[in-house]
Design a protein around this motif. Structure first.
Motif, PDB file in Angstrom:
ATOM      1  N   GLY A 170      48.516  67.706  16.539  1.00  0.00           N
ATOM      2  CA  GLY A 170      47.718  68.025  17.565  1.00  0.00           C
ATOM      3  C   GLY A 170      47.611  67.058  18.947  1.00  0.00           C
ATOM      4  O   GLY A 170      47.465  67.336  19.898  1.00  0.00           O
ATOM      5  N   GLN A 171      48.005  65.703  18.672  1.00  0.00           N
ATOM      6  CA  GLN A 171      48.266  64.937  19.539  1.00  0.00           C
ATOM      7  C   GLN A 171      49.508  65.286  20.369  1.00  0.00           C
ATOM      8  O   GLN A 171      49.247  65.275  21.703  1.00  0.00           O
ATOM      9  CB  GLN A 171      48.615  63.297  18.911  1.00  0.00           C
ATOM     10  N   GLU A 172      50.215  65.682  19.666  1.00  0.00           N
ATOM     11  CA  GLU A 172      51.662  66.180  20.655  1.00  0.00           C
ATOM     12  C   GLU A 172      51.369  67.568  21.125  1.00  0.00           C
ATOM     13  O   GLU A 172      51.845  67.454  22.512  1.00  0.00           O
ATOM     14  CB  GLU A 172      52.852  66.598  19.682  1.00  0.00           C
ATOM     15  N   LEU A 173      50.474  68.195  20.710  1.00  0.00           N
ATOM     16  CA  LEU A 173      50.292  69.722  21.379  1.00  0.00           C
ATOM     17  C   LEU A 173      49.271  69.157  22.728  1.00  0.00           C
ATOM     18  O   LEU A 173      49.533  69.778  23.943  1.00  0.00           O
ATOM     19  CB  LEU A 173      49.299  70.517  20.557  1.00  0.00           C
ATOM     20  N   LEU A 174      48.338  68.217  22.558  1.00  0.00           N
ATOM     21  CA  LEU A 174      47.419  67.758  23.760  1.00  0.00           C
ATOM     22  C   LEU A 174      48.456  67.252  24.902  1.00  0.00           C
ATOM     23  O   LEU A 174      47.916  67.590  25.886  1.00  0.00           O
ATOM     24  CB  LEU A 174      46.517  66.870  23.219  1.00  0.00           C
ATOM     25  N   ALA A 175      49.496  66.437  24.233  1.00  0.00           N
ATOM     26  CA  ALA A 175      50.326  65.652  25.350  1.00  0.00           C
ATOM     27  C   ALA A 175      50.866  67.071  26.279  1.00  0.00           C
ATOM     28  O   ALA A 175      51.256  66.934  27.612  1.00  0.00           O
ATOM     29  CB  ALA A 175      51.290  65.056  24.717  1.00  0.00           C
ATOM     30  N   GLN A 176      51.467  68.245  25.577  1.00  0.00           N
ATOM     31  CA  GLN A 176      52.138  69.068  26.102  1.00  0.00           C
ATOM     32  C   GLN A 176      51.042  69.857  26.958  1.00  0.00           C
ATOM     33  O   GLN A 176      51.683  70.404  27.809  1.00  0.00           O
ATOM     34  CB  GLN A 176      52.880  69.947  24.872  1.00  0.00           C
ATOM     35  N   HIS A 218      48.036  75.297  34.386  1.00  0.00           N
ATOM     36  CA  HIS A 218      46.592  75.888  33.913  1.00  0.00           C
ATOM     37  C   HIS A 218      47.002  77.353  33.525  1.00  0.00           C
ATOM     38  O   HIS A 218      47.594  78.200  34.255  1.00  0.00           O
ATOM     39  CB  HIS A 218      45.493  75.569  34.988  1.00  0.00           C
ATOM     40  N   GLY A 219      46.464  77.746  32.490  1.00  0.00           N
ATOM     41  CA  GLY A 219      46.649  79.137  31.843  1.00  0.00           C
ATOM     42  C   GLY A 219      48.023  79.596  31.302  1.00  0.00           C
ATOM     43  O   GLY A 219      48.121  80.711  30.981  1.00  0.00           O
ATOM     44  N   GLN A 220      48.860  78.584  31.392  1.00  0.00           N
ATOM     45  CA  GLN A 220      50.057  79.177  30.752  1.00  0.00           C
ATOM     46  C   GLN A 220      50.422  78.483  29.312  1.00  0.00           C
ATOM     47  O   GLN A 220      51.281  78.979  28.581  1.00  0.00           O
ATOM     48  CB  GLN A 220      51.147  78.546  31.579  1.00  0.00           C
ATOM     49  N   PHE A 221      49.342  77.828  28.671  1.00  0.00           N
ATOM     50  CA  PHE A 221      49.688  76.920  27.614  1.00  0.00           C
ATOM     51  C   PHE A 221      49.794  77.946  26.269  1.00  0.00           C
ATOM     52  O   PHE A 221      50.827  77.750  25.386  1.00  0.00           O
ATOM     53  CB  PHE A 221      48.538  76.118  27.315  1.00  0.00           C
ATOM     54  N   LYS A 222      48.732  78.761  26.241  1.00  0.00           N
ATOM     55  CA  LYS A 222      48.633  79.715  25.090  1.00  0.00           C
ATOM     56  C   LYS A 222      50.022  80.447  25.035  1.00  0.00           C
ATOM     57  O   LYS A 222      50.592  80.615  24.045  1.00  0.00           O
ATOM     58  CB  LYS A 222      47.370  80.849  25.292  1.00  0.00           C
ATOM     59  N   ALA A 223      50.405  81.063  26.096  1.00  0.00           N
ATOM     60  CA  ALA A 223      51.829  81.957  26.035  1.00  0.00           C
ATOM     61  C   ALA A 223      52.905  80.932  25.765  1.00  0.00           C
ATOM     62  O   ALA A 223      53.874  81.499  25.141  1.00  0.00           O
ATOM     63  CB  ALA A 223      51.763  82.408  27.438  1.00  0.00           C
ATOM     64  N   ARG A 224      52.886  79.685  26.182  1.00  0.00           N
ATOM     65  CA  ARG A 224      54.179  78.809  25.814  1.00  0.00           C
ATOM     66  C   ARG A 224      54.076  78.469  24.398  1.00  0.00           C
ATOM     67  O   ARG A 224      55.135  78.639  23.748  1.00  0.00           O
ATOM     68  CB  ARG A 224      53.817  77.543  26.608  1.00  0.00           C
TER      69      ARG A 224
END
Length: 80
Positions: free
Chosen positions: A9-15, A21-27
Motif C-alpha cells: 500500500g505504501q508503494e502504491l500510494l507513492a506511485q 489525476h484520473g489515470q491511476f486505476k487504469a495504470r
C-alpha cells in the motif's frame, strides 16, 4: 500478511502521487495482476497504519490506534 499489505500500500500510494489525476486505476489494471479493489485495500491499510511503529516484523500499536486494527481486520475479512 498485514505488514506485506502495508508495504504494498505504501508503494502504491507513492506511485499514485506521481500519476496524473484520473489515470491511476487504469495504470493498476493495465500493469499489474491485481484488481483495483485489492490495490485500494492495500492503500487503505497503509493509510490506517501510517502511525504504527514497525520494527522488522513486529508492530507496536499505541492505545489510540487500536480501533484501526479492528477496522483492518474487518477489511481483510470483507465485513464492510
Amino acid at each position: 500478511m498485514l505488514l506485506e499489505a502495508r508495504r504494498a500500500g505504501q508503494e502504491l500510494l507513492a506511485q499514485k502521487a506521481v500519476t496524473p489525476h484520473g489515470q491511476f486505476k487504469a495504470r493498476i489494471e493495465q500493469n499489474t495482476q491485481v484488481r483495483y479493489r485489492v490495490a485500494a485495500n492495500y492503500m487503505r491499510v497503509a493509510r490506517l497504519t501510517k502511525d504504527w511503529n514497525v520494527w522488522g516484523n513486529r508492530v507496536g500499536i499505541n492505545e489510540p490506534q487500536r480501533w484501526k486494527f479492528v477496522d483492518l481486520i474487518d477489511l481483510f475479512f470483507d465485513r464492510r
